[in-house]
Design a protein around this motif. Structure first.
Motif, PDB file in Angstrom:
ATOM      1  N   SER A  84       0.824  -1.215   0.000  1.00  0.00           N
ATOM      2  CA  SER A  84       0.000   0.000   0.000  1.00  0.00           C
ATOM      3  C   SER A  84       0.855   1.260   0.000  1.00  0.00           C
ATOM      4  O   SER A  84       0.354   2.339  -0.314  1.00  0.00           O
ATOM      5  N   ASP A 175       1.390   4.062   6.714  1.00  0.00           N
ATOM      6  CA  ASP A 175       0.102   4.670   6.385  1.00  0.00           C
ATOM      7  C   ASP A 175      -0.964   4.360   7.425  1.00  0.00           C
ATOM      8  O   ASP A 175      -2.084   4.859   7.337  1.00  0.00           O
ATOM      9  N   ALA A 177      -2.759   1.738   7.933  1.00  0.00           N
ATOM     10  CA  ALA A 177      -3.864   0.857   7.543  1.00  0.00           C
ATOM     11  C   ALA A 177      -3.570  -0.559   8.015  1.00  0.00           C
ATOM     12  O   ALA A 177      -2.625  -1.188   7.533  1.00  0.00           O
ATOM     13  N   ALA A 209      -5.857  10.698   4.402  1.00  0.00           N
ATOM     14  CA  ALA A 209      -6.967  10.065   5.108  1.00  0.00           C
ATOM     15  C   ALA A 209      -8.129   9.848   4.159  1.00  0.00           C
ATOM     16  O   ALA A 209      -8.245  10.495   3.118  1.00  0.00           O
ATOM     17  N   GLY A 210      -9.002   8.900   4.485  1.00  0.00           N
ATOM     18  CA  GLY A 210     -10.170   8.631   3.655  1.00  0.00           C
ATOM     19  C   GLY A 210     -11.146   9.784   3.692  1.00  0.00           C
ATOM     20  O   GLY A 210     -11.188  10.582   4.615  1.00  0.00           O
ATOM     21  N   ALA A 214     -11.251  11.437  -1.613  1.00  0.00           N
ATOM     22  CA  ALA A 214     -10.131  10.508  -1.666  1.00  0.00           C
ATOM     23  C   ALA A 214     -10.574   9.061  -1.805  1.00  0.00           C
ATOM     24  O   ALA A 214      -9.735   8.186  -1.901  1.00  0.00           O
ATOM     25  N   ASN A 215     -11.861   8.808  -1.807  1.00  0.00           N
ATOM     26  CA  ASN A 215     -12.364   7.432  -1.815  1.00  0.00           C
ATOM     27  C   ASN A 215     -13.114   7.130  -3.106  1.00  0.00           C
ATOM     28  O   ASN A 215     -14.103   6.428  -3.117  1.00  0.00           O
ATOM     29  N   ASP A 217     -13.840   5.398  -6.594  1.00  0.00           N
ATOM     30  CA  ASP A 217     -13.519   4.085  -7.137  1.00  0.00           C
ATOM     31  C   ASP A 217     -14.620   3.652  -8.096  1.00  0.00           C
ATOM     32  O   ASP A 217     -15.799   3.879  -7.859  1.00  0.00           O
ATOM     33  N   LEU A 308      -7.490   5.506  -6.595  1.00  0.00           N
ATOM     34  CA  LEU A 308      -6.247   4.896  -6.145  1.00  0.00           C
ATOM     35  C   LEU A 308      -6.144   3.439  -6.567  1.00  0.00           C
ATOM     36  O   LEU A 308      -5.076   2.971  -6.957  1.00  0.00           O
ATOM     37  N   MET A 676      -6.876   3.595   1.271  1.00  0.00           N
ATOM     38  CA  MET A 676      -6.869   4.782   2.100  1.00  0.00           C
ATOM     39  C   MET A 676      -5.976   4.587   3.320  1.00  0.00           C
ATOM     40  O   MET A 676      -5.995   3.546   3.967  1.00  0.00           O
ATOM     41  N   ASP A 678      -4.667   5.544   7.182  1.00  0.00           N
ATOM     42  CA  ASP A 678      -5.390   5.772   8.441  1.00  0.00           C
ATOM     43  C   ASP A 678      -4.481   6.531   9.406  1.00  0.00           C
ATOM     44  O   ASP A 678      -4.040   5.982  10.432  1.00  0.00           O
TER      45      ASP A 678
END
Length: 757
Positions: A84, A175, A177, A209-210, A214-215, A217, A308, A676, A678
């Motif tokens: 990631s 990151d 996650a 961060a999410g 940024a999310n 898809d 992403l 994403m 965290d």
């Protein structure tokens, strides 16, 4: 701070003073035995030197120096090497690049703090490993390749890396996650342990961060793994499009053919607009099958800005396109065993589409039965008529059937008590179509019980003999004649008047008495076949199912003008043709043969990638099931990509052709499906140790982290006392001894020289 001290013998100043007084008294009272002043001065001086050295040894004077400095400790730094970290961090670089920069700045910064602090560098993904060095360049030649991230493993390994030394602190980069399964309380438990020990945890979150922006898809899902199609036929491609964070965004969806040479052709395209922030839309696109061959059917959605994860933007189905489709209409009167097995055999083949219609004899009062438009040109490719009276279909519909055959359809009539001339077909439009002669006088009423007339039937048992080589009768085996004669005998057959004397008419199968059992011919552009028997189901029941299937398939393909090789063949099955690289996917292959005496052939398995690199599969199990040789095994762990499983005989000289089956290994790593970062989780971990200086710093705030580490080291300073006492070390001890012994030896030498002894 410095000071002097004395440590007298026996830790008693009184004893030291008493001994000193005794020494002085001896020096005063015991004078040298000479009146020469010079000699007296030398001897008394040497004695005083020895006495002074002796008193130094008794009082043991020393020097004490007190200073403050940090105690020895270990700083442990853990960096994230999971996959990631290859995701973008911002517009400038990915997460891994920023982590490399952060480590270089940290390593340079702590190197100038103090020598009493050692630095240990760990890398972690689903497990943690200490690197050989902690130089600023330690990460320059490394790449993130881990499939999972376990923060608890990293924190636990950080404590163990200190190897018994006090911890100056723990720096955790990544990151944040957590993709590995959590065992217990996870990293929080380790952070609580550090808090109990008074050790700070400093975290360096890397990655965005999410959030809604940024999310984003778009992905393809629920596409079937494989299709069996006929050339030029239309079919529907059904799948789902998953959209997240794309409300109001137009997303192009595309269906693409990829042939065996890698050539790409767009088959269909549609623009899709998401209405909600997160939704799944089912789609169906109509596509025309290309020319016969093996293809990959890709359904893809273009990557959107800010997306992403793009590994789910495409899904593949494997497609076999055959030469035309065989649509079969099977009309039956008496529901005999033959129709049960024949339907099962033909429906097994994906390129043959069977429609079955039963017309029972007790409906004779309503004959002819209306069969919609089934006899119109192009409706069906093959017509099978079982034990069915001509009146059940009717003259007009039989006329339509004859016309369809003349225009290219195939017709086969099976054996039975109420077909051919006994069923009234001698006076029907099919009299000119079928390849056998018929006698109208042999007509049998549907209500008649006179079905055992020797003029109409050949009694069983009947051994089938091949009268000539033909694609229909070429059902495999090294000796075709022996293969046919070895099949179970038939229970009976229709007795034909005889085959027509006409171009194209051939007798392919016959009895030992030369009575025809299978006659084929042509009518216009169509092909016809007259089958005298209806008990080949016995082949299946007595273990010759492969011969049964091949015979009827070969007959159907010949009627379609699509003969194929009927030698021994290998059939391959895979648990799945699209699976994750971490899953265990099994395969099975069987060698199908109709020969009585089967030659044992060792089957081998191998995997071929897109660059034609071959990987042999050695861990396989061979067996014989229902008379067929089989091999089974498991696909080895392979990187994502497209592959072919090849099964063939180990002997290159074998006449058996190897078979291949394409499959896809996909990347379904949890690490790559959770793009994403965290950072909030890493901040929470650092917050647990805030009472001891724990905090979170961005990769751009490494200078502040270095300053925090320096402050922590300053707080850990402790007074260090250095004491040097005369005689404690070998140098000063030997010096006192040499001086003392030297003074006394010199005094004794002088007394001898001067004759005072």
């Amino acid at each position: 701070m410095s000071s002097f001290l004395i440590e007298p013998i026996y830790d008693s100043v009184a004893v030291a003073v008493l001994v000193s007084l005794l020494v002085v008294a001896v020096l005063v009272l015991v004078t040298p035995p000479t009146d020469n002043p010079k000699q007296r001065r030398w001897l008394i001086g040497l004695r005083f030197v020895a006495a002074f050295i002796l008193m130094l040894a008794i009082f043991r004077p020393g020097f004490v120096q007190t200073d403050t400095r940090p105690a020895e400790a270990t700083l442990v730094v853990a960096v994230d090497t999971s996959r990631s970290m290859t995701f973008p961090d911002d517009d400038r670089a990915d997460r891994w690049t920023h982590q490399q920069q952060a480590w270089r700045e940290l390593a340079d910064g702590v190197a100038s703090l103090d020598e009493s602090m050692s630095v240990r560098l760990l890398e972690y993904d689903k497990a943690a490993t200490e690197l050989d060095n902690a130089l600023p360049t330690a990460l320059d030649d490394r790449t993130p390749e881990g499939d999972l991230t376990d923060l608890a493993s990293a924190a636990t390994a950080a404590i163990a890396a200190a190897q018994g030394q006090p911890l100056a602190g723990v720096v955790l980069m990544g990151d944040g996650a957590q993709t590995a399964p959590i065992d217990g309380a996870g990293a929080e438990r380790v952070a609580q342990t550090l808090k109990t020990w008074g050790v700070p945890l400093w975290t360096v979150p890397i990655g965005p961060a999410g959030g809604q922006a940024a999310n984003r898809d778009a992905g393809i899902d629920a596409l079937p793994e494989s299709y069996q199609l006929f050339a030029k036929n239309e079919f529907d491609v059904n799948f789902q499009v998953q959209l997240r964070g794309l409300a109001g965004t137009e997303v192009p969806v595309r269906v693409r053919w990829i042939d065996e040479k890698g050539n790409s052709t767009v088959a269909a395209e549609r623009q899709l607009v998401a209405e909600k922030a997160s939704e799944v839309q089912g789609m169906s696109l109509q596509v025309v099958a290309p020319a016969p061959g093996v293809y990959r059917l890709n359904v893809e959605v273009d990557p959107v800005e800010g997306e992403l994860v793009t590994s789910n933007n495409l899904q593949t189905a494997f497609v076999n396109v055959r030469e035309g489709g065989g649509r079969i209409l099977y009309l039956e009167g008496a529901p005999r065993l033959e129709q049960t097995f024949l339907r099962a055999a033909l429906r097994r083949f994906p390129d043959l589409d069977l429609t079955y219609q039963w017309i029972p004899s007790d409906t004779a009062a309503r004959w002819p039965i209306g069969l919609r438009d089934w006899f119109q040109k192009g409706k069906f490719d093959i017509y099978i008529i079982g034990d069915l009276d001509a009146d059940a279909i009717g003259r007009e519909q039989l006329k339509q059937l004859a016309q369809s055959v003349s225009e290219g359809a195939g017709l086969v009539m099976l054996g039975g008590y109420h077909n051919y001339d006994a069923g009234g077909y001698a006076n029907s439009p099919l009299a000119d179509v079928l390849p056998v002669q018929m006698d109208a006088s042999r007509r049998v009423s549907i209500q008649s019980d006179d079905v055992g007339d020797r003029r109409l039937q050949i009694p069983g048992p009947i051994t089938v003999n091949r009268s000539r080589s033909h694609p229909i009768t070429n059902i495999g085996g090294g000796d075709p004649d022996k293969t046919w004669s070895s099949l179970p005998s038939l229970l009976g057959a229709n007795r034909f008047v005889g085959p027509k004397v006409s171009p194209g008419v051939q007798v392919l199968l016959e009895t030992a008495d030369r009575d025809p059992l299978l006659v084929v011919g042509e009518y216009g552009r169509g092909r016809t076949a007259a089958v005298a028997f209806d008990s080949t189901w016995r082949w299946w029941r007595e273990g010759r199912s492969e011969a049964y299937r091949r015979f009827w398939r070969q007959l159907a393909l010949w009627l379609l003008s699509r003969e194929e090789d009927s030698g021994d063949r290998i059939f391959i099955e895979l648990d799945s043709r699209r699976f994750a690289n971490e899953s265990e996917t099994g395969f099975r292959a069987r060698l199908s043969s109709v020969a009585d005496e089967r030659t044992t052939v060792k089957l081998t398995a191998e995997v071929i990638d897109e660059n034609n690199r071959v990987t042999a599969i050695t861990d396989t199990a061979s067996s014989t099931v229902a008379g067929e040789q089989t091999v089974a095994g498991t696909i080895p762990n392979l990187p994502p990509g497209y592959y072919r499983l090849k099964i063939g005989p180990a002997d290159n000289d074998s006449q058996i052709k190897p078979e291949t089956l394409a499959f896809q290994v996909i990347d379904q790593s949890r690490e790559m499906l959770m793009p994403m970062a965290d950072p909030g989780y890493l901040r929470q971990l650092a917050e647990i140790t805030k009472d001891h200086g724990g905090a979170a710093f961005s990769h751009e705030e490494i200078d502040q982290l270095v300053q925090r580490i320096a402050e922590r080291r300053h707080q850990a300073e402790a007074p260090v006392v250095e004491k040097r006492t005369l005689g404690d070390d070998p140098i000063s001890g030997w010096l006192l001894f040499v001086l003392f012994a030297g003074a006394l030896s010199t005094e004794w030498y002088l007394r001898r020289r001067w004759g005072l002894v």
